[in-house]
Design an enzyme around this catalytic site. Structure first.
Site, short mmCIF file in Angstrom:
data_model
loop_
_atom_site.label_atom_id
_atom_site.label_comp_id
_atom_site.label_asym_id
_atom_site.label_seq_id
_atom_site.Cartn_x
_atom_site.Cartn_y
_atom_site.Cartn_z
N SER A 18 0.93 24.94 11.70
CA SER A 18 0.98 25.96 13.28
C SER A 18 0.77 26.80 13.17
CB SER A 18 2.65 26.54 13.45
OG SER A 18 2.88 27.46 12.35
N LYS A 62 -0.95 36.23 10.82
CA LYS A 62 -0.12 35.18 12.15
C LYS A 62 0.66 36.16 12.99
CE LYS A 62 2.61 30.56 12.30
NZ LYS A 62 2.76 30.20 11.24
N SER A 94 2.77 24.49 7.22
CA SER A 94 2.13 25.70 8.32
C SER A 94 1.51 26.37 8.16
CB SER A 94 2.75 25.75 9.38
OG SER A 94 3.85 25.23 10.04
#
Ligand code: GLN
Length: 472
Positions: A153, A78, A177
């Protein structure tokens, strides 16, 4: 040869050990998938040019006698996790050209294990969101239906793994997330016990809530990654080594019925019930539990999280990191940099957070939220003294349409109803695929979430494997 990109980490590891394949073979198989799919899915903001070189290095380490379940395994990272020398933007304009000056502890641990970093995955800006639509660099699409979001996210990480553009990925989870995108993309996603994984080198969102964790296609793979990244770290004083925990063969599963009535789609609830039935048939016990404060969890989270966000984002001032726009005065430098650099959602959260922390409103909002968080934590602890896990759907719906919630932040926040509790209480929680529901003629995955006592990740893996066996 079958497509190597479709192997699980565990299967690939066996083939690497048996010398049937090399890390370079895996890297090339992943590259092929990326070339086919990333342009439309937008899962990666950047694919690292040195991916194959990393694989060559991993093969060399193996040839020299090293072994680790992640040696030579391609993973997505990420874009809020620092990797020394690589760009890291948190999908924000304010950090667009920022290069990490050191490795996050999780990056260092994965490098030591020999993992190959494929690239940095798209996300909601600063991890603010549940759909990846808040990225400054375009939405990521859901591989199951490209008119839908992958969740957020950590949506880029989820889409990359679901579309075989990585064998696993790291995400971060402040309020869901990792688990919500796992649910939307048919993956396993683990939010570890608070402190189990170091936050050093993660771009902070809510420091009392954040944890990094794996997104994978199988439970066994999630466990492999978790084992590689966990542990006490001198660079993060909140870290702990997990306490030993026992995992009963027959588990007692608690279901907070009243919370479910708060609104999950009917077919998500039906899939949830039939999953519980299968677990009962496999010998586990399912009981109703009361968790009265869980219905307040969203309200608590959306006071505490912005408060921490407003503090953590204060460091992006045009002086220390990334974008720097000059004005006539220092004050104008700050205002211009932050005004241009932050997108609407971080701005909304900075304002909300500053407001709830302001001297006039602290007692009314932040102080109350902290007290309510303590009560919720006690309730969850007490319930987990009587059951092994708490079960809910991971999200109230399958993947939403792109654009569906983007102008309605409150509707977006409601997607987090089942996930935020574990962050507020620090408990580990996992999302496991539990089946499919149909929308507009297409099957979409949905996940079941289990929450366990602090340090009881082993219980989550055991029950998760059981669901995996009984569903597929
Ligand atoms: N969807 C939640 C939010 O927008 C959680 C985000 C996260 O876990 N990073 O705050």
């Amino acid at each position: 040869m079958s497509n190597l990109a479709h192997l699980s980490i565990k299967e690939a590891g066996k083939k690497l050990v048996a010398k049937e394949i090399s890390a370079v073979d895996l890297a090339r198989a992943i590259t092929e998938e990326i070339e086919k799919k990333n342009a439309s899915l937008n899962a990666y903001l950047e694919v690292f040019a040195d991916m194959e070189a990393q694989a060559v290095a991993a093969d060399k380490r193996r040839a020299e006698g090293e072994d680790h379940p992640l040696l030579g395994i391609p993973l997505g990272m990420k874009d809020n996790i620092l990797i020394e020398g690589k760009k890291v933007s948190a999908a924000s304009k304010i950090l667009e050209n920022y290069t990490a000056t050191f490795d996050a502890t999780v990056s260092r641990k994965l490098k030591n294990a020999g993992a190959v970093f494929v690239g940095r995955t798209n996300m909601d800006e600063f991890a603010h969101g549940s759909s990846t639509e808040n990225s400054a660099f375009g939405v990521t699409k859901n591989p199951y239906d490209e008119s839908r979001v992958p969740g957020g996210s950590s949506g880029g990480s989820a889409a990359a793994v679901a579309a075989h553009m990585a064998m696993g990925a790291l995400g971060t989870d402040t309020g869901g997330s990792i688990r919500e995108p796992a649910s939307f993309c048919g993956l396993v996603g683990l939010k570890p016990t608070y402190g189990a994984v170091s936050r050093s080198g993660l771009i902070a969102m809510g420091s009392s809530l954040d944890q990094a964790g794996p997104l994978t296609r199988t439970v066994a793979d999630a466990e492999i990654i978790f084992n590689a990244i966990k542990g006490k770290d001198a660079l993060d004083s909140t870290t702990i080594d997990l306490r030993p925990s026992t995992t009963p063969a027959r588990m007692k599963i608690g279901v907070p019925r009243k919370l479910l009535e708060k609104g999950a789609d009917p077919d998500v609830l039906t899939t949830f019930e039939s999953t519980l039935q299968k677990l009962k048939a496999a010998g586990h016990e399912v009981v109703d539990i009361e968790l009265p404060s869980a219905s307040l969890a969203l309200a608590i989270y959306y006071v505490i999280m912005p408060a921490e966000v407003s503090a953590n984002l204060a460091r992006f001032d045009g002086v220390r990191y990334g974008l720097s726009t000059k004005g006539a005065t220092l004050w104008e430098d700050y205002a211009k940099t932050r005004g241009e650099g932050f997108g609407p959602e971080p701005r909304r959260r900075i304002m909300l957070g500053t407001y709830v922390l302001s001297s006039g409103y602290y007692d009314a909002y932040y102080g109350k939220a902290i007290a309510a968080r303590a009560r919720l934590t006690k309730e969850v602890r007490d319930v987990l003294a009587t059951v092994d896990v708490i079960a809910t759907p991971s999200a109230p719906s399958p993947a939403t349409k792109i654009g569906q919630n983007i102008h309605d932040p409150l509707a977006m926040y409601l997607l987090d109803i089942f996930t935020v509790t574990a962050n507020l209480t620090g408990n580990p929680a996992i999302s496991i695929p539990m089946g499919m529901v149909e929308r507009e003629g297409l099957p979409l995955p949905v996940g079941i979430q289990f929450t366990a006592a602090h340090s009881a990740e082993a219980t989550l893996f055991a029950l998760g494997s059981e669901v995996e066996r009984n569903i597929s």
